[in-house]
Write a protein that holds these residues in place. Structure first.
Motif, PDB file in Angstrom:
ATOM      1  N   ILE A  33       0.835  -1.194   0.000  1.00  0.00           N
ATOM      2  CA  ILE A  33       0.000   0.000   0.000  1.00  0.00           C
ATOM      3  C   ILE A  33       0.880   1.259   0.000  1.00  0.00           C
ATOM      4  N   LEU A  34       1.963   1.221   0.748  1.00  0.00           N
ATOM      5  CA  LEU A  34       2.884   2.352   0.775  1.00  0.00           C
ATOM      6  C   LEU A  34       3.427   2.658  -0.622  1.00  0.00           C
ATOM      7  N   ARG A  35       3.755   1.623  -1.378  1.00  0.00           N
ATOM      8  CA  ARG A  35       4.235   1.834  -2.753  1.00  0.00           C
ATOM      9  C   ARG A  35       3.185   2.538  -3.614  1.00  0.00           C
ATOM     10  N   LEU A  36       1.925   2.285  -3.321  1.00  0.00           N
ATOM     11  CA  LEU A  36       0.856   2.891  -4.117  1.00  0.00           C
ATOM     12  C   LEU A  36       0.527   4.320  -3.690  1.00  0.00           C
ATOM     13  N   TYR A  94     -25.474 -12.882   4.408  1.00  0.00           N
ATOM     14  CA  TYR A  94     -24.149 -13.461   4.188  1.00  0.00           C
ATOM     15  C   TYR A  94     -23.659 -13.317   2.746  1.00  0.00           C
ATOM     16  N   VAL A  95     -22.408 -12.957   2.624  1.00  0.00           N
ATOM     17  CA  VAL A  95     -21.611 -13.107   1.406  1.00  0.00           C
ATOM     18  C   VAL A  95     -20.273 -13.651   1.899  1.00  0.00           C
ATOM     19  N   ASP A  96     -19.507 -14.268   1.014  1.00  0.00           N
ATOM     20  CA  ASP A  96     -18.262 -14.810   1.539  1.00  0.00           C
ATOM     21  C   ASP A  96     -17.302 -13.681   1.949  1.00  0.00           C
ATOM     22  N   PHE A  97     -16.362 -14.030   2.795  1.00  0.00           N
ATOM     23  CA  PHE A  97     -15.479 -13.048   3.439  1.00  0.00           C
ATOM     24  C   PHE A  97     -14.667 -12.248   2.426  1.00  0.00           C
ATOM     25  N   SER A  98     -14.360 -12.853   1.285  1.00  0.00           N
ATOM     26  CA  SER A  98     -13.590 -12.118   0.276  1.00  0.00           C
ATOM     27  C   SER A  98     -14.387 -10.920  -0.246  1.00  0.00           C
ATOM     28  N   ILE A  99     -15.703 -11.026  -0.250  1.00  0.00           N
ATOM     29  CA  ILE A  99     -16.546  -9.898  -0.670  1.00  0.00           C
ATOM     30  C   ILE A  99     -16.479  -8.789   0.379  1.00  0.00           C
ATOM     31  N   CYS A 100     -16.523  -9.162   1.646  1.00  0.00           N
ATOM     32  CA  CYS A 100     -16.373  -8.159   2.718  1.00  0.00           C
ATOM     33  C   CYS A 100     -15.020  -7.466   2.602  1.00  0.00           C
ATOM     34  N   THR A 101     -13.985  -8.244   2.297  1.00  0.00           N
ATOM     35  CA  THR A 101     -12.636  -7.696   2.151  1.00  0.00           C
ATOM     36  C   THR A 101     -12.587  -6.705   0.990  1.00  0.00           C
ATOM     37  N   LYS A 102     -13.177  -7.080  -0.128  1.00  0.00           N
ATOM     38  CA  LYS A 102     -13.190  -6.212  -1.315  1.00  0.00           C
ATOM     39  C   LYS A 102     -14.013  -4.950  -1.056  1.00  0.00           C
ATOM     40  N   GLN A 103     -15.177  -5.104  -0.466  1.00  0.00           N
ATOM     41  CA  GLN A 103     -16.018  -3.939  -0.190  1.00  0.00           C
ATOM     42  C   GLN A 103     -15.357  -2.994   0.812  1.00  0.00           C
ATOM     43  N   ALA A 104     -14.663  -3.549   1.778  1.00  0.00           N
ATOM     44  CA  ALA A 104     -13.943  -2.713   2.747  1.00  0.00           C
ATOM     45  C   ALA A 104     -12.835  -1.929   2.051  1.00  0.00           C
ATOM     46  N   LEU A 105     -12.113  -2.571   1.152  1.00  0.00           N
ATOM     47  CA  LEU A 105     -11.076  -1.867   0.399  1.00  0.00           C
ATOM     48  C   LEU A 105     -11.696  -0.763  -0.459  1.00  0.00           C
ATOM     49  N   GLU A 106     -12.804  -1.056  -1.110  1.00  0.00           N
ATOM     50  CA  GLU A 106     -13.480  -0.052  -1.936  1.00  0.00           C
ATOM     51  C   GLU A 106     -13.903   1.155  -1.088  1.00  0.00           C
ATOM     52  N   TYR A 107     -14.382   0.900   0.117  1.00  0.00           N
ATOM     53  CA  TYR A 107     -14.757   1.984   1.020  1.00  0.00           C
ATOM     54  C   TYR A 107     -13.544   2.861   1.325  1.00  0.00           C
ATOM     55  N   VAL A 108     -12.435   2.220   1.668  1.00  0.00           N
ATOM     56  CA  VAL A 108     -11.214   2.949   2.039  1.00  0.00           C
ATOM     57  C   VAL A 108     -10.707   3.785   0.860  1.00  0.00           C
ATOM     58  N   ILE A 109     -10.762   3.218  -0.325  1.00  0.00           N
ATOM     59  CA  ILE A 109     -10.324   3.942  -1.522  1.00  0.00           C
ATOM     60  C   ILE A 109     -11.154   5.210  -1.706  1.00  0.00           C
ATOM     61  N   LYS A 110     -12.461   5.094  -1.520  1.00  0.00           N
ATOM     62  CA  LYS A 110     -13.342   6.268  -1.649  1.00  0.00           C
ATOM     63  C   LYS A 110     -13.112   7.259  -0.505  1.00  0.00           C
ATOM     64  N   TYR A 111     -12.973   6.722   0.713  1.00  0.00           N
ATOM     65  CA  TYR A 111     -12.803   7.580   1.876  1.00  0.00           C
ATOM     66  C   TYR A 111     -11.561   8.462   1.731  1.00  0.00           C
ATOM     67  N   ASN A 146     -10.010   8.993  -1.095  1.00  0.00           N
ATOM     68  CA  ASN A 146      -9.943   9.491  -2.471  1.00  0.00           C
ATOM     69  C   ASN A 146      -8.657   9.036  -3.172  1.00  0.00           C
ATOM     70  N   LEU A 147      -8.400   7.736  -3.090  1.00  0.00           N
ATOM     71  CA  LEU A 147      -7.192   7.175  -3.696  1.00  0.00           C
ATOM     72  C   LEU A 147      -7.435   6.902  -5.169  1.00  0.00           C
ATOM     73  N   ASP A 148      -6.439   7.146  -5.946  1.00  0.00           N
ATOM     74  CA  ASP A 148      -6.526   6.917  -7.385  1.00  0.00           C
ATOM     75  C   ASP A 148      -5.836   5.585  -7.701  1.00  0.00           C
ATOM     76  N   LEU A 149      -6.558   4.489  -7.514  1.00  0.00           N
ATOM     77  CA  LEU A 149      -6.009   3.162  -7.783  1.00  0.00           C
ATOM     78  C   LEU A 149      -6.725   2.551  -8.978  1.00  0.00           C
ATOM     79  N   SER A 150      -5.953   1.911  -9.831  1.00  0.00           N
ATOM     80  CA  SER A 150      -6.539   1.251 -10.999  1.00  0.00           C
ATOM     81  C   SER A 150      -7.172  -0.073 -10.583  1.00  0.00           C
ATOM     82  N   GLU A 151      -7.985  -0.617 -11.458  1.00  0.00           N
ATOM     83  CA  GLU A 151      -8.591  -1.934 -11.202  1.00  0.00           C
ATOM     84  C   GLU A 151      -7.507  -2.999 -11.020  1.00  0.00           C
TER      85      GLU A 151
END
Length: 182
Positions: free
Chosen positions: A25-28, A59-76, A78-83
């Protein structure tokens, strides 16, 4: 003689260091304080989302929670990360390192013939991959995911599932939860 005691280890945050993704994450983001905040909030939101979904029976599997949490952080933040960068972070999450004292601790427990189980909110395949990657899979009698229960810790149903899977009972199963020093 094998002990009747059973120890169930939470994986993420107990055996596996969820801050192990800090350097990527630091590299990004190129800012140490921001990188630490991203790591901490990602984990906080991951747990929050799984706890809430467990309570809501959504319920959704934990990987979905992980992805959604990352998406939240990116928006919070305002990170410019590619797909591609996002996918890479999610892939690296499957290769997080163990804490430095894990193998020594597991060796000591194994010497006492205590049955050990890895117990996690994660998907079964992800857990196997992570424990193999870190060379600790052979310490465990089994890897137990909450996925078949379709809920998350701390739902009592997942702990009852743990008891059934280990043939344990309340008085002989000890749970080692995630560390408080996240």
């Amino acid at each position: 003689m094998r002990s009747s005691k059973i120890i169930a280890f939470d994986i993420y945050g107990t055996l596996i260091d969820t801050k192990g993704i800090f350097n990527q994450i630091l590299r990004l983001v190129k800012d140490e304080e921001l990188a630490l905040n991203v790591v901490d909030m990602w984990r906080q939101k991951q747990l929050e989302y799984s706890f809430r979904r467990g309570l809501m029976r959504n319920y959704v599997d934990f990987s979905i929670c992980t992805k959604q949490a990352l998406e939240y952080v990116i928006k919070y933040y305002n990170l410019d990360l590619s797909e591609v960068e996002i996918k890479n972070l999610l892939d690296i999450y499957k290769e997080l390192p163990v804490f430095s004292d894990v193998k020594i601790s597991l060796d000591k427990i194994k010497e006492n013939n205590i049955r050990m189980y890895a117990f996690s909110n994660g998907k079964p395949d992800d857990l196997v991959e992570l424990l193999k990657f870190n060379g600790i899979i052979n310490y465990f009698d089994d890897i137990i995911s909450v996925d078949p229960v379709k809920s998350f810790k701390p739902d009592p149903a997942v702990y009852l599932y743990l008891l059934r899977k280990t043939n344990g009972y309340h008085a002989n199963v000890y749970m080692v939860p995630q560390t408080l020093l996240m």
